[in-house]
Write an enzyme that holds these catalytic residues in place. Structure first.
Site, PDB file in Angstrom:
ATOM      1  N   LYS A  14      23.833   4.315 -37.392  1.00  0.00           N
ATOM      2  CA  LYS A  14      24.255   5.666 -37.016  1.00  0.00           C
ATOM      3  C   LYS A  14      24.495   6.602 -38.197  1.00  0.00           C
ATOM      4  O   LYS A  14      24.259   7.800 -38.091  1.00  0.00           O
ATOM      5  CB  LYS A  14      25.525   5.588 -36.169  1.00  0.00           C
ATOM      6  CG  LYS A  14      25.305   4.964 -34.810  1.00  0.00           C
ATOM      7  CD  LYS A  14      26.590   5.028 -34.044  1.00  0.00           C
ATOM      8  CE  LYS A  14      26.434   4.527 -32.649  1.00  0.00           C
ATOM      9  NZ  LYS A  14      27.642   4.778 -31.864  1.00  0.00           N
ATOM     10  N   GLY A  48      26.834   1.191 -26.714  1.00  0.00           N
ATOM     11  CA  GLY A  48      27.442   0.927 -25.409  1.00  0.00           C
ATOM     12  C   GLY A  48      28.896   1.374 -25.338  1.00  0.00           C
ATOM     13  O   GLY A  48      29.685   0.819 -24.587  1.00  0.00           O
ATOM     14  N   GLU A  55      34.349  10.251 -38.454  1.00  0.00           N
ATOM     15  CA  GLU A  55      33.789  11.451 -37.852  1.00  0.00           C
ATOM     16  C   GLU A  55      34.948  12.259 -37.277  1.00  0.00           C
ATOM     17  O   GLU A  55      35.900  11.678 -36.755  1.00  0.00           O
ATOM     18  CB  GLU A  55      32.863  11.006 -36.724  1.00  0.00           C
ATOM     19  CG  GLU A  55      31.840  11.996 -36.305  1.00  0.00           C
ATOM     20  CD  GLU A  55      30.775  11.327 -35.431  1.00  0.00           C
ATOM     21  OE1 GLU A  55      29.716  10.974 -35.944  1.00  0.00           O
ATOM     22  OE2 GLU A  55      31.053  11.149 -34.234  1.00  0.00           O
ATOM     23  N   GLU A 115      24.107  10.563 -32.214  1.00  0.00           N
ATOM     24  CA  GLU A 115      23.213   9.434 -32.475  1.00  0.00           C
ATOM     25  C   GLU A 115      21.899   9.627 -31.751  1.00  0.00           C
ATOM     26  O   GLU A 115      21.780  10.462 -30.853  1.00  0.00           O
ATOM     27  CB  GLU A 115      23.856   8.108 -32.043  1.00  0.00           C
ATOM     28  CG  GLU A 115      24.052   7.987 -30.551  1.00  0.00           C
ATOM     29  CD  GLU A 115      24.238   6.534 -30.101  1.00  0.00           C
ATOM     30  OE1 GLU A 115      23.917   5.604 -30.840  1.00  0.00           O
ATOM     31  OE2 GLU A 115      24.698   6.362 -28.952  1.00  0.00           O
ATOM     32  N   ASN A 123      18.992   7.376 -29.606  1.00  0.00           N
ATOM     33  CA  ASN A 123      18.637   6.093 -29.002  1.00  0.00           C
ATOM     34  C   ASN A 123      17.120   5.955 -29.023  1.00  0.00           C
ATOM     35  O   ASN A 123      16.409   6.828 -28.530  1.00  0.00           O
ATOM     36  CB  ASN A 123      19.159   6.003 -27.570  1.00  0.00           C
ATOM     37  CG  ASN A 123      20.669   5.865 -27.554  1.00  0.00           C
ATOM     38  OD1 ASN A 123      21.239   5.141 -28.375  1.00  0.00           O
ATOM     39  ND2 ASN A 123      21.335   6.558 -26.662  1.00  0.00           N
ATOM     40  N   ARG A 155      14.948   4.233 -27.447  1.00  0.00           N
ATOM     41  CA  ARG A 155      14.518   3.450 -26.282  1.00  0.00           C
ATOM     42  C   ARG A 155      14.580   4.308 -25.028  1.00  0.00           C
ATOM     43  O   ARG A 155      15.017   5.452 -25.073  1.00  0.00           O
ATOM     44  CB  ARG A 155      15.460   2.254 -26.119  1.00  0.00           C
ATOM     45  CG  ARG A 155      16.906   2.747 -26.016  1.00  0.00           C
ATOM     46  CD  ARG A 155      17.876   1.705 -25.568  1.00  0.00           C
ATOM     47  NE  ARG A 155      19.239   2.115 -25.778  1.00  0.00           N
ATOM     48  CZ  ARG A 155      19.949   2.886 -24.977  1.00  0.00           C
ATOM     49  NH1 ARG A 155      19.412   3.384 -23.886  1.00  0.00           N
ATOM     50  NH2 ARG A 155      21.194   3.211 -25.252  1.00  0.00           N
ATOM     51  N   VAL A 162      19.039   4.723 -19.383  1.00  0.00           N
ATOM     52  CA  VAL A 162      19.334   4.493 -17.960  1.00  0.00           C
ATOM     53  C   VAL A 162      19.047   5.766 -17.161  1.00  0.00           C
ATOM     54  O   VAL A 162      18.466   5.736 -16.070  1.00  0.00           O
ATOM     55  CB  VAL A 162      20.823   4.094 -17.782  1.00  0.00           C
ATOM     56  CG1 VAL A 162      21.186   3.971 -16.310  1.00  0.00           C
ATOM     57  CG2 VAL A 162      21.139   2.811 -18.530  1.00  0.00           C
TER      58      VAL A 162
HETATM   59  P1  ADP Z   1      27.456   4.556 -28.293  1.00  0.00           P
HETATM   60  O1  ADP Z   1      26.275   4.262 -29.166  1.00  0.00           O
HETATM   61  O2  ADP Z   1      28.398   3.415 -28.228  1.00  0.00           O
HETATM   62  O3  ADP Z   1      27.075   5.135 -26.970  1.00  0.00           O
HETATM   63  P2  ADP Z   1      28.134   7.245 -29.268  1.00  0.00           P
HETATM   64  O4  ADP Z   1      28.247   7.597 -30.698  1.00  0.00           O
HETATM   65  O5  ADP Z   1      26.916   7.729 -28.541  1.00  0.00           O
HETATM   66  O6  ADP Z   1      28.280   5.658 -29.096  1.00  0.00           O
HETATM   67  O7  ADP Z   1      29.405   7.757 -28.478  1.00  0.00           O
HETATM   68  C1  ADP Z   1      29.657   7.403 -27.141  1.00  0.00           C
HETATM   69  C2  ADP Z   1      30.657   8.364 -26.523  1.00  0.00           C
HETATM   70  O8  ADP Z   1      31.882   8.377 -27.304  1.00  0.00           O
HETATM   71  C3  ADP Z   1      30.195   9.808 -26.504  1.00  0.00           C
HETATM   72  O9  ADP Z   1      29.403  10.101 -25.371  1.00  0.00           O
HETATM   73  C4  ADP Z   1      31.536  10.502 -26.460  1.00  0.00           C
HETATM   74  O10 ADP Z   1      32.068  10.390 -25.153  1.00  0.00           O
HETATM   75  C5  ADP Z   1      32.428   9.683 -27.372  1.00  0.00           C
HETATM   76  N1  ADP Z   1      32.410  10.163 -28.776  1.00  0.00           N
HETATM   77  C6  ADP Z   1      31.603   9.731 -29.759  1.00  0.00           C
HETATM   78  N2  ADP Z   1      31.840  10.394 -30.917  1.00  0.00           N
HETATM   79  C7  ADP Z   1      32.842  11.265 -30.675  1.00  0.00           C
HETATM   80  C8  ADP Z   1      33.541  12.264 -31.462  1.00  0.00           C
HETATM   81  N3  ADP Z   1      33.261  12.466 -32.738  1.00  0.00           N
HETATM   82  N4  ADP Z   1      34.514  12.977 -30.845  1.00  0.00           N
HETATM   83  C9  ADP Z   1      34.824  12.783 -29.537  1.00  0.00           C
HETATM   84  N5  ADP Z   1      34.202  11.868 -28.755  1.00  0.00           N
HETATM   85  C10 ADP Z   1      33.220  11.122 -29.301  1.00  0.00           C
END
Ligand code: ADP
Length: 466
Positions: free
Chosen positions: A131, A180, A216, A303, A305, A307, A310
């Site tokens: 990431k 996830g 972050e 991030e 993905n 792939r 869903v």
């Molecule tokens: P994963 O790969 O586990 O899905 P993500 O980085 O996509 O992880 O984050 C998943 C969820 O976590 C996001 O959809 C959001 O709800 C929350 N999230 C991630 N980063 C932040 C952030 N910097 N501030 C607030 N919520 C966050």
């Protein structure tokens, strides 16, 4: 629309592989099987000892058991799947989502065995699956990112404190290889920083085999907006609209829709163009999703993905493009079947995920399906592997059906969803249908634009009510 486009596509393409091993299970394995069959490709199902009864296993041209129920010994075992590919003469492997779909070693091993991996190269998965590297790459390609540490954070606690002060509180500690919704932690105050780093590192090491973490800024009320992209081997890259996936419980999506309500179309179009350009800059090939948080009119990349997602069906419903067929034909070395100008999303689509869980306590509820009635009618799609008497094993993800509705506008799609949820009947196990019915009728959700924390607060209020 979907049919016509796909027929045109079918005439155009010359298959360079004619059999596909589906390295997955459940609804997505069936979904991939349907796309393969549409293209006239032979299908090979691999399954664990708990999964012989799966619908796609019964339907496949060839099916092979690859090991015990424990995913580590079957669906996550690269060796078992490669042996199965060899034994069955498979020429391509589609990984679906989850399991080995973002495992660069798997992509590499499949290609090393002379087969086609229906997904990006190992190198692309490595660059983007990490990431923090992905954020660096995207920032360079002009995509706006969530402010945070420029790299993974060092072991030195003093240094970490300095970085945290620069990022500002509240912040999030996130695992570089997290996924996830796991491997992340909010830190509201400096005094909690060190412990949060240690715990997240430990969790990440256990869950993903890598303890590297980064920081972050934590956004307090963002929405989750994502852009679907497709890119071929000829350097073409397109974006297929945006999805709003803000209805989440503990970072797990429950409802997705497209287009995102109340976000100006020109803002989304600019973002979509940036994503398609980023694909070209990084030589990305295949289907992918750029995930963003959206707060106060700004998008922040979190991030990508590499792939199938869903929630891909909502995009298919409004664009008429079969994303899995595109994945397969891109993997054949064919150009995309459409240009950006030809993509004209029409209407509004919503997806409700139906899980085999208690609707309010969320306890998993495996077991035998005593009754299964699937809704239908105009604008209703059900992606599910369920059938009567099917026994849901306790070993896997609880997603059992995706109910998707299309309407001429959001209101129509919501009305169709309400009717379809009332029509759907699953007996013998607990499901989240009752939760979905309540959410679809929730006044704030109906207004559109809820943030990612909405559902967790909603559930907490519900629990506290007498
Ligand atoms: P994963 O790969 O586990 O899905 P993500 O980085 O996509 O992880 O984050 C998943 C969820 O976590 C996001 O959809 C959001 O709800 C929350 N999230 C991630 N980063 C932040 C952030 N910097 N501030 C607030 N919520 C966050």
């Amino acid at each position: 629309m979907l049919e016509t486009r796909c027929l045109k596509l079918k005439e155009m393409i010359k298959m360079k592989f004619n059999s596909v091993l589906i390295a997955n299970r459940g609804e997505i394995a069936l979904r991939i099987m349907r796309a393969c069959r549409f293209l006239g490709l032979k299908t090979i199902a691999v399954y664990s000892e708990a999964d012989k009864q799966l619908a796609h296993v019964q339907m496949a041209d060839t099916a092979l058991c690859i090991g015990p129920p424990n995913p580590g010994d079957s669906y996550l075992s690269r060796d078992s799947i490669l042996v199965a590919a060899k034994l069955t003469g498979a020429q391509a492997v589609h990984p679906g989502y989850g399991f080995l779909s973002e495992d660069s070693l798997f992509s590499q091993a499949v290609q090393g065995a002379g087969l086609t991996f229906v997904g990006p190269s190992a190198d692309a998965i490595d660059r983007i699956g990490d990431k923090i590297r992905a954020k660096q790459v995207m920032a360079k390609a002009g995509v706006p990112c969530v402010p945070g540490s420029e790299d993974m954070i060092p072991d030195d606690i003093g240094e970490c404190k300095k970085i945290a002060d620069q990022v500002g509180f509240p912040l999030m500690i996130k695992a570089v290889s997290g996924g996830g919704g796991r491997g992340m932690r909010i830190v509201r105050q400096p005094k909690d920083l060190v412990n949060a780093i240690l715990v997240t590192r430990q969790e990440a090491a256990n869950a993903f085999g890598r303890s590297d973490v980064y920081m972050e800024r934590f956004l307090e009320h963002p929405r989750h907006i994502e852009i679907q992209v497709l890119a071929d081997t000829f350097g073409n890259a397109i974006w297929l609209g945006a999805r709003d996936c803000s209805m989440q419980r503990r970072h797990q999506k429950l409802i997705e829709e497209t287009p995102p309500p109340h976000i100006p179309q020109d803002l989304i179009a600019t973002l979509g163009e940036q994503c398609a350009n980023a694909c070209k800059k990084i030589n990305y090939i295949g289907a992918g999703t750029f995930e963003f948080l959206y707060e106060d009119g700004q998008f922040y990349f979190i991030e990508m993905n590499t792939r199938l997602q869903v929630e891909h069906p909502v995009t298919e419903m409004v664009t008429g493009i079969d994303i899995v067929v595109e994945q397969l034909t891109i993997a054949q070395g064919d150009p995309l079947s459409v240009t950006q100008e030809e993509i004209r999303p029409t209407g509004h689509a919503i997806e409700c995920r139906i899980n085999a869980e208690h609707p309010w306590k969320f306890l998993p509820s495996p077991g035998r399906i005593k009754k299964w009635y699937s809704p239908g009618g105009p604008g209703v799609r059900v992606d599910s592997h369920l059938y009567e008497n099917y026994n849901i094993p306790p070993n896997y993800d609880s997603l059992i059906a995706k109910l998707i509705t299309l309407g001429s506008d959001r209101n129509d799609a919501l009305n169709r969803m309400k009717a379809a949820l009332n029509e759907m009947q699953i007996e013998g196990i607990d499901t989240t249908i009752a939760l979905q019915k309540a959410l679809i009728q929730d006044p704030d959700f109906q207004k559109g634009g809820i943030d990612i924390h909405y559902l967790d607060h909603w559930l907490e209020n519900k629990r506290n009510r007498p």
